[in-house]
Design an enzyme around this catalytic site. Sequence first.
Site, PDB file in Angstrom:
ATOM      1  N   GLN A 132     -36.214 -12.188  33.237  1.00  0.00           N
ATOM      2  CA  GLN A 132     -36.210 -13.352  32.353  1.00  0.00           C
ATOM      3  C   GLN A 132     -36.974 -14.528  32.942  1.00  0.00           C
ATOM      4  O   GLN A 132     -37.310 -15.468  32.225  1.00  0.00           O
ATOM      5  CB  GLN A 132     -34.778 -13.783  32.036  1.00  0.00           C
ATOM      6  CG  GLN A 132     -34.027 -14.336  33.223  1.00  0.00           C
ATOM      7  CD  GLN A 132     -32.558 -14.517  32.964  1.00  0.00           C
ATOM      8  OE1 GLN A 132     -31.828 -13.548  32.795  1.00  0.00           O
ATOM      9  NE2 GLN A 132     -32.099 -15.765  32.925  1.00  0.00           N
ATOM     10  N   CYS A 139     -30.978 -14.900  29.354  1.00  0.00           N
ATOM     11  CA  CYS A 139     -30.271 -13.637  29.572  1.00  0.00           C
ATOM     12  C   CYS A 139     -29.647 -13.115  28.284  1.00  0.00           C
ATOM     13  O   CYS A 139     -29.588 -11.912  28.051  1.00  0.00           O
ATOM     14  CB  CYS A 139     -29.205 -13.801  30.645  1.00  0.00           C
ATOM     15  SG  CYS A 139     -27.859 -14.922  30.178  1.00  0.00           S
ATOM     16  N   HIS A 271     -23.254 -15.587  32.105  1.00  0.00           N
ATOM     17  CA  HIS A 271     -24.424 -14.718  32.156  1.00  0.00           C
ATOM     18  C   HIS A 271     -24.176 -13.529  31.238  1.00  0.00           C
ATOM     19  O   HIS A 271     -23.019 -13.146  31.002  1.00  0.00           O
ATOM     20  CB  HIS A 271     -24.650 -14.237  33.594  1.00  0.00           C
ATOM     21  CG  HIS A 271     -25.904 -13.455  33.812  1.00  0.00           C
ATOM     22  ND1 HIS A 271     -27.152 -13.909  33.452  1.00  0.00           N
ATOM     23  CD2 HIS A 271     -26.105 -12.214  34.359  1.00  0.00           C
ATOM     24  CE1 HIS A 271     -28.064 -13.001  33.775  1.00  0.00           C
ATOM     25  NE2 HIS A 271     -27.452 -11.968  34.317  1.00  0.00           N
ATOM     26  N   ASN A 291     -29.333  -5.546  34.459  1.00  0.00           N
ATOM     27  CA  ASN A 291     -29.506  -6.992  34.509  1.00  0.00           C
ATOM     28  C   ASN A 291     -30.926  -7.372  34.084  1.00  0.00           C
ATOM     29  O   ASN A 291     -31.777  -6.505  33.866  1.00  0.00           O
ATOM     30  CB  ASN A 291     -29.217  -7.495  35.929  1.00  0.00           C
ATOM     31  CG  ASN A 291     -28.756  -8.936  35.968  1.00  0.00           C
ATOM     32  OD1 ASN A 291     -28.863  -9.667  34.986  1.00  0.00           O
ATOM     33  ND2 ASN A 291     -28.228  -9.350  37.104  1.00  0.00           N
TER      34      ASN A 291
END
Length: 324
Positions: A132, A139, A271, A291
């Site tokens: 990102q 996120c 997150h 992630n």
Amino acid sequence: MHKANILALLTSLLAGALAAQLLDSEWQAWKTKFDKKYMTAEEEVLRRERWESTLKIVMEHNKLADQGKKSYWMGINHFADRTLSELRAMSCLRVPTIREKSASKFQSASSKVLPAYVDWRDEKCVTDVKNQGDYCGSCWAFAAVGALESRYCIKTGELMEMSEQELVDCDSEDHGCCGGFPYSAYKFIFEKGIMASSHYTYKGRAAGCRFKHKKAVPLNITKFYQMSGEENMAAAVASDGPVTVGFAVSFSFFFYSEGIYDDECADYPNHAIILVGYGSEDHEDYWLIKNSWGPHWGNEGYAKVKRNANVCAISDMGAAIDLQ
């Protein structure tokens, strides 16, 4: 001074000099690996101080992990020169509205027997790990898009990368690089559609909306929904594919390297990540998460998080989208 004392002093000084030389070498190698450049000598001094502090924390933690006192290891990655305030500023999950909180939630059939192990990468239905960027709290968009990409692949057999940048630019219910909520991102996609990333590439900053309906990926969305509870999430992952979740990230998670994470957490989810599977290791249940911090983070962009313990509020803010 006694000769033995002189020899001991010289040995100590030599060891210190060698240690400093080794530390210098490690610092230069780390900068090269992550292409770190600093504007001034003063900034480099400050960044190196932060890096050395992080290195000490990581080494002390890993000693405990080697002794079996911690369930995961840490590593010196591209975040190692960041201050704690800079890491905290990467929070990118907004608080859901009252209306969003009251939206219908998925409930699994409790009698359903789930497989012991799921990893959608085995089916070639997980896109490459993305990044990102350092200065965009997107996120929420990466989590929503990443789970959608997988579910699209599961239904169609085509693994296609879709546009996070479109959500950053066009989803007015969320806040672009200042945070968002995956459930509302799915609402936007349901109502407007989403383009392939090849037609709407990621910039790492907000810009004017350039969405073109005629270039939207043909999706047949049946519903989008929230979920809570790890049993529900496991049922959804096993039967339909990856889901997005909120995660209360604290300092140690930024430097996760391998093992099953079950350590410190922030006070609330800040997150968004993707559950792409689950399993057990040494009699410990875990989630396999993807992630959006690039392949240098974690285990090539992935991590294992302890399951059935609501680690870092992982079971509180799930969301998914179903396709026909």
